[in-house]
Design an enzyme around this catalytic site. Sequence first.
Site, PDB file in Angstrom:
ATOM      1  N   PHE A 126     -28.947 -23.653  92.536  1.00 50.65           N
ATOM      2  CA  PHE A 126     -28.462 -24.309  91.324  1.00 50.65           C
ATOM      3  C   PHE A 126     -26.994 -24.608  91.550  1.00 50.65           C
ATOM      4  O   PHE A 126     -26.264 -23.762  92.044  1.00 50.65           O
ATOM      5  CB  PHE A 126     -28.660 -23.409  90.107  1.00 50.65           C
ATOM      6  CG  PHE A 126     -30.006 -23.611  89.500  1.00 50.65           C
ATOM      7  CD1 PHE A 126     -30.147 -24.300  88.320  1.00 50.65           C
ATOM      8  CD2 PHE A 126     -31.137 -23.160  90.159  1.00 50.65           C
ATOM      9  CE1 PHE A 126     -31.393 -24.526  87.782  1.00 50.65           C
ATOM     10  CE2 PHE A 126     -32.395 -23.383  89.633  1.00 50.65           C
ATOM     11  CZ  PHE A 126     -32.527 -24.065  88.434  1.00 50.65           C
ATOM     12  N   CYS A 127     -26.571 -25.809  91.252  1.00 50.29           N
ATOM     13  CA  CYS A 127     -25.237 -26.189  91.689  1.00 50.29           C
ATOM     14  C   CYS A 127     -24.599 -27.168  90.720  1.00 50.29           C
ATOM     15  O   CYS A 127     -25.258 -27.715  89.855  1.00 50.29           O
ATOM     16  CB  CYS A 127     -25.268 -26.927  93.023  1.00 50.29           C
ATOM     17  SG  CYS A 127     -26.534 -26.385  94.136  1.00 50.29           S
ATOM     18  N   THR A 128     -23.301 -27.405  90.927  1.00 47.19           N
ATOM     19  CA  THR A 128     -22.610 -28.492  90.245  1.00 47.19           C
ATOM     20  C   THR A 128     -21.878 -29.302  91.298  1.00 47.19           C
ATOM     21  O   THR A 128     -21.139 -28.736  92.104  1.00 47.19           O
ATOM     22  CB  THR A 128     -21.586 -27.940  89.229  1.00 47.19           C
ATOM     23  OG1 THR A 128     -22.269 -27.095  88.297  1.00 47.19           O
ATOM     24  CG2 THR A 128     -20.898 -29.076  88.490  1.00 47.19           C
ATOM     25  N   ASN A 289     -28.260 -29.876  87.713  1.00 46.40           N
ATOM     26  CA  ASN A 289     -29.640 -29.767  88.209  1.00 46.40           C
ATOM     27  C   ASN A 289     -30.638 -30.468  87.306  1.00 46.40           C
ATOM     28  O   ASN A 289     -31.810 -30.095  87.254  1.00 46.40           O
ATOM     29  CB  ASN A 289     -30.020 -28.292  88.400  1.00 46.40           C
ATOM     30  CG  ASN A 289     -29.094 -27.612  89.379  1.00 46.40           C
ATOM     31  OD1 ASN A 289     -28.129 -26.953  88.975  1.00 46.40           O
ATOM     32  ND2 ASN A 289     -29.315 -27.817  90.657  1.00 46.40           N
ATOM     33  N   ARG A 302     -24.028 -26.943  82.097  1.00 46.30           N
ATOM     34  CA  ARG A 302     -22.784 -26.914  82.861  1.00 46.30           C
ATOM     35  C   ARG A 302     -22.177 -28.308  82.919  1.00 46.30           C
ATOM     36  O   ARG A 302     -21.017 -28.476  83.271  1.00 46.30           O
ATOM     37  CB  ARG A 302     -23.077 -26.396  84.275  1.00 46.30           C
ATOM     38  CG  ARG A 302     -23.388 -24.899  84.317  1.00 46.30           C
ATOM     39  CD  ARG A 302     -24.074 -24.495  85.597  1.00 46.30           C
ATOM     40  NE  ARG A 302     -25.464 -24.923  85.601  1.00 46.30           N
ATOM     41  CZ  ARG A 302     -26.078 -25.497  86.635  1.00 46.30           C
ATOM     42  NH1 ARG A 302     -25.445 -25.709  87.749  1.00 46.30           N
ATOM     43  NH2 ARG A 302     -27.342 -25.874  86.539  1.00 46.30           N
TER      44      ARG A 302
END
Length: 360
Positions: A126-128, A289, A302
């Site tokens: 899971f990322c930004t 995501n 986010r």
Amino acid sequence: MAPSAVGSFVALGIFVVFCGVSCYPDVLRKPPQYTINLDLPEEDRWTNVVKDYHQIVPDVYNVLKSYLGNFPFANLTIKAIEAVAADIDNFLPKPYAGEMRGIAKALNMNLGGIVGMNILYDVSAFCTSIVTQDAKGQIWHSRNLDYSFGDMLRNITIRVDFTKKNQTVYSGVTYAGYVGLITGIRPRGFTMTLDERDQGAWWENFIIGLLDRRAMPISFLMRDTFTECSNFTEAVNKMAYTSTEASGYVIVGGVQKGEGMVITKGRLGPVDLWKLDPANGRWFEVETNYDHWVAPPKSDDRRDPAVKLMNEIGPKNITVDTLMSVMSLPPVLNNHTTYTIIMSAAKPELTSVWIRDYHG
Ligand SMILES: *[C@@H]1O[C@H](CO)[C@@H](O)[C@H](O)[C@H]1NC(C)=O
Ligand SMILES: *[C@@H]1O[C@H](CO)[C@@H](O)[C@H](O)[C@H]1NC(C)=O
Ligand SMILES: *[C@@H]1O[C@H](CO)[C@@H](O)[C@H](O)[C@H]1NC(C)=O
Ligand SMILES: *[C@@H]1O[C@H](CO)[C@@H](O)[C@H](O)[C@H]1NC(C)=O
Ligand SMILES: *[C@@H]1O[C@H](CO)[C@@H](O)[C@H](O)[C@H]1NC(C)=O
Ligand SMILES: *[C@@H]1O[C@H](CO)[C@@H](O)[C@H](O)[C@H]1NC(C)=O
């Protein structure tokens, strides 16, 4: 508690966790740096890395166990991984099969463990990622990588320069033992990151991928793209139109004005290509995501806090430090964040990478 000190996120899609700033990984640590010499035989390339990381041996098994324990078809998946390992040159493309064989040999461990680790890491991030054009037209790219196995992964996070004839062709941030790339820069060419897109269970993707031998893990395609492509346009075309085992969000930054894109990739081709459009006010794009055209779930938003802070900072004030402040804003920064990178293909010397840790 002030609202800014409260973040929420979903861990493994099940638990909603609330916590104050102090529980986030607030220590910055520089990752060790290695050179992978692409002129060496595949089997020998990673030896200098894995000699420093014997601890990945037990960890690989812990990851596999905790992963598979939670999913149906666990035994089928283990059998599939073992089948791939037993016939790796037929299942996985060059140079990855040979490199994984070399890593397993250097660690004196079962090839299935390394294959499983490489495939599992591909699907659980899971990322930004944010691609930005500043007021002067420079393209920037920043990303946080969030993982469920944070404690173990922070320990094996490394920076790698891939060289040919003693020249860096491309660089990335990765994990010791992992041969694909999901974060990288081709100096004066392009930058690229992968964010997970949750479409079906990972083991489903994996088994589909085995049946379709033209499809490969996205992390392998990304490294191929860094190897073969020298500019933004080529990289976007290769990433968008090549079959992969899973879908994903591929964020690409270039060196010319307007060269920034979020590719929403399906298994067989692009679902959506979202390009920067600074003339019409779209000077940055934030991808976490979720598809950019739908609102993120309230339990894991986010995106909106990042967008709000980017707008407050503005295109005239984009620097390594201001982008770092965005990547450090909870819940963009959360308990699962393992590292942050800020980079710009036009100015590779600015590349800034930090492991986000709880202790020094
Ligand atoms: C999967 O394998 C484990 C251990 O080998 C075994 O105990 C379990 O019964 C198997 N599960 C299924 C559904 O076959
Ligand atoms: C990570 O490294 C630290 C410091 O070397 C060590 O104390 C810790 O046990 C390691 N954690 C894992 C999960 O490997
Ligand atoms: C590779 O380049 C570095 C500096 O960039 C230099 O110190 C080193 O001697 C070079 N090695 C070879 C084998 O050319
Ligand atoms: C990108 O690279 C390709 C192949 O080298 C070249 O044909 C093309 O003109 C380049 N495009 C840009 C925008 O530089
Ligand atoms: C740039 O952004 C930082 C962080 O938000 C802020 O502290 C600073 O005042 C801004 N500078 C300018 C010139 O807007
Ligand atoms: C975040 O992780 C740290 C270190 O593992 C732990 O002490 C803390 O309780 C965690 N916080 C939450 C909210 O899970």
